[in-house]
Design a protein around this motif. Structure first.
Motif, short mmCIF file in Angstrom:
data_model
loop_
_atom_site.label_atom_id
_atom_site.label_comp_id
_atom_site.label_asym_id
_atom_site.label_seq_id
_atom_site.Cartn_x
_atom_site.Cartn_y
_atom_site.Cartn_z
N PHE A 537 0.94 -1.11 -0.06
CA PHE A 537 -0.03 -0.02 0.01
C PHE A 537 0.88 1.16 0.00
O PHE A 537 2.19 1.10 0.02
CB PHE A 537 -0.96 -0.12 1.26
N TYR A 538 0.03 2.60 -0.15
CA TYR A 538 1.09 3.67 -0.02
C TYR A 538 0.89 4.42 1.48
O TYR A 538 -0.35 4.30 1.89
CB TYR A 538 0.53 4.56 -1.09
N ILE A 539 1.78 5.26 1.65
CA ILE A 539 1.80 5.84 2.78
C ILE A 539 2.36 7.33 2.54
O ILE A 539 3.12 7.58 1.24
CB ILE A 539 2.64 5.56 4.15
N ASN A 540 1.84 8.55 3.21
CA ASN A 540 2.48 9.79 2.91
C ASN A 540 3.53 10.00 3.84
O ASN A 540 3.80 9.31 4.53
CB ASN A 540 1.29 10.59 3.31
N THR A 541 4.02 11.20 3.99
CA THR A 541 5.26 11.72 4.63
C THR A 541 5.19 11.60 5.95
O THR A 541 6.27 11.65 6.71
CB THR A 541 5.82 12.98 4.17
N ALA A 542 3.70 11.41 6.59
CA ALA A 542 3.59 11.40 7.91
C ALA A 542 3.43 10.14 8.17
O ALA A 542 3.13 9.55 9.67
CB ALA A 542 2.49 12.05 8.24
N GLY A 543 3.53 9.16 7.39
CA GLY A 543 3.20 7.55 7.50
C GLY A 543 2.14 7.03 7.71
O GLY A 543 1.77 6.13 8.16
N LYS A 544 0.86 7.81 7.22
CA LYS A 544 -0.44 7.50 7.12
C LYS A 544 -0.88 6.99 5.84
O LYS A 544 -0.27 7.26 4.79
CB LYS A 544 -1.43 8.86 7.34
N GLU A 545 -1.47 5.78 5.95
CA GLU A 545 -1.70 4.92 4.47
C GLU A 545 -2.89 5.88 3.94
O GLU A 545 -3.80 6.60 4.43
CB GLU A 545 -2.62 3.56 5.16
N VAL A 546 -2.72 6.03 2.67
CA VAL A 546 -3.10 6.72 1.57
C VAL A 546 -3.47 5.94 0.30
O VAL A 546 -2.84 5.00 -0.08
CB VAL A 546 -2.53 8.15 1.19
N GLN A 547 -4.48 6.54 -0.50
CA GLN A 547 -4.56 5.67 -1.87
C GLN A 547 -3.70 6.20 -2.86
O GLN A 547 -3.16 7.17 -2.70
CB GLN A 547 -6.10 6.38 -2.30
#
Length: 547
Positions: A537-547
């Motif tokens: 899956f993908y994460i953003n620069t804060a480590g949160k899972e994103v689409q």
């Protein structure tokens, strides 16, 4: 409401480059001062405290001892004295300046004038309305009050107060506020200058459809500011801004196609975008359309049509257009570049020099084939950032474009310069040690590492004793050598590995995303692909899972 958006002010022009003058650009010398180069050849020595990124209409604002004046490209002399508190680019024969709190226009002789009736002379969109994405920045929009208060504070030069209002407005989704925050970080107004934060804010606004912000992101990619120089990314953002009607991006797209930067050379597309910008009155594109008609680039060669466009540009004060008209009136005596001597090998022009080989030694010619550095080196790199690393016998030194060797030949290897630094090595095999020197030849990172990578975002990956860490440009080890593996920084994050688990650190070395993933790579467009417990899956620069 007339939404006011601040652009790059002095340090970046929004693309007012001609096809013939593109290579002159600002550089910072080893003395910390600014001058100008043409394809890495020094044209104007670094003497100024600050300077515009490029010339516009043969003129560029430069700063010395706290005041701005103007230098003329053709004479290389200061023609308008240092007296202004701020100064902007010339457009259509006039430039906006500030003095003792008053803003007014001057002509190229420094005389006060009423300004131009055919367009703004301030930086792009600093005083004109920008394209507004649907649903934001309309009258009565959420965040309007905060934005207006920020604008008022900024106009009063209360930048810290303005920043606070813009942040509140940006929290409510106002892209104009996001863009202005980026400009504050870029220019160091109200906050410490921080190009990376400027990029982040410009990109936030760009992602939400702000055309000037798309253009600004393109500029930063095109000039390697805060991010690695990437013409392909610059093309992507210029195209988005141009399709949104931003004329400066149309002009810059034309230049990319003309020079084949980030895209394949394409005369037809270069002409198409230049013509679109010219039809909207963009002066440098008016001139460039003339160049392409004269040279037959993208359109059939047509001298009379070229004259029409040159005359149109010259009538608006474009100095190069007048020179082009004068040249067309002279009898032509074309001279093809020829090498003075025959060489076994010749390279391509890099940094204004061509590397040549006479069968035993390497030397350099200028772009026309005239020998400027006699073959006497056993190995050599091409010129990069005004310097070339060369081998004398069995050791290495580096020299400037005139052939002056900067330091004695004491290293066993020196790479080419990148972002002002070169990797250096002493010793061979397992006993070799690596570090960095700057363009003065000073060892800014001591030679104590087994491997060093190039600097990215002001950080270089280093390796010793089977562990990775990072150093900054002053040689400080900001991340201790404690990781089993690491990748270089991208978008403010670097992938690191401990006990076969992957996480991410920020530029300060803080582990902002814990080492918990099985796979991971570089961040791009604010996200990266990772794997954990069989899921990808993908994460953003804060480590949160994103689409």
């Amino acid at each position: 409401m007339m939404t006011k958006i601040f652009a790059f002010v002095i340090l970046l022009i929004s693309g007012a480059l001609s096809l013939q003058a593109q290579e002159w650009s600002r550089f910072q010398g080893a003395n910390g001062k600014y001058g100008y180069k043409s394809q890495q050849t020094v044209m104007i020595e670094p003497l100024y405290d600050n300077a515009a990124f490029v010339f516009s209409e043969d003129m560029a604002p430069v700063k010395l001892n706290g005041k701005w004046g103007y230098i003329e490209k053709s004479s290389k002399k200061v023609v308008i004295p240092f007296q202004y508190d701020n100064a902007y680019y010339f457009k259509q024969g006039v430039a906006q300046v500030k003095l003792n709190g008053s803003t007014f226009y001057i002509d190229k002789k420094g005389n006060r004038t009423e300004g131009s009736s055919s367009g703004d002379t301030a930086p792009p969109s600093s005083t004109k309305k920008d394209t507004i994405p649907s649903g934001t920045d309309k009258k009565g929009y959420p965040g309007e009050e905060e934005f207006e208060k920020g604008l008022a504070a900024s106009n009063a030069q209360k930048y810290e107060e303005a920043m606070q209002w813009y942040l509140k407005s940006a929290d409510k989704g106002v892209t104009g506020a996001m863009h202005n925050i980026g400009s504050f970080y870029y220019n160091g107004q109200g906050v410490a200058k921080n190009n990376w934060k400027a990029f982040e804010w410009y990109k936030k606004a760009a992602d939400l459809g702000r055309a000037i912000s798309m253009h600004s992101v393109g500029l930063m990619f095109a000039n390697g500011i805060a991010v690695e120089l990437n013409y392909k990314e610059a093309h992507h953002w210029y195209l988005k801004a141009a399709n949104a009607g931003y004329v400066e991006s149309m002009h810059n797209l034309s230049l990319l196609y003309y020079h084949g930067q980030g895209v394949a050379k394409n005369g037809a597309l270069a002409y198409q975008w230049a013509k679109k910008a010219a039809d909207k009155g963009y002066l440098s594109s008016v001139f460039n359309v003339g160049v392409m008609h004269r040279d037959g680039t993208g359109v059939p060669k047509n001298t009379e049509e070229a004259k029409k466009w040159f005359q149109k540009a010259a009538a608006q004060g474009h100095t190069e257009a007048q020179r082009a008209l004068n040249d067309l009136a002279k009898p032509k005596q074309p001279a093809a570049p020829t090498f003075e001597k025959k060489y076994n090998k010749t390279g391509i022009v890099k940094g204004g020099r061509i590397k040549v080989f006479n069968g035993a030694y390497w030397g350099f010619t200028d772009a026309m084939g005239k020998e400027v550095i006699a073959p006497r080196y056993t190995d050599a790199f091409d010129f990069s950032e005004g310097f070339a690393s060369v081998k004398k016998g069995s050791t290495w030194t580096f020299m400037d474009t005139a052939g002056k060797e900067i330091i004695p030949a004491v290293y066993d290897f020196i790479t080419g310069f990148r972002n002002g630094f070169a990797q250096v090595r002493k010793g061979i095999g397992s006993g070799a040690t690596w570090g960095f020197i700057n363009t003065k030849g000073e060892e800014v990172v001591p030679l104590k590492y087994e491997v060093v990578d190039h600097f990215y975002q002001g950080r270089a990956k280093v390796f010793a004793n089977r562990k990775y860490g990072f150093v900054d440009e002053q040689g400080k080890e900001i991340v201790p050598l404690k990781y089993d593996d690491a990748l270089s920084f991208a978008e403010g994050r670097a992938r690191v590995m401990v006990n076969r688990k992957i996480g991410y650190i920020d530029l300060s070395g803080k582990e902002v995303i814990p080492c918990q993933y099985d796979q991971g790579t570089y961040f791009k467009d604010g996200k990266t692909k990772v794997s954990k417990e069989g899921r990808t899956f993908y994460i953003n620069t804060a480590g949160k899972e994103v689409q």
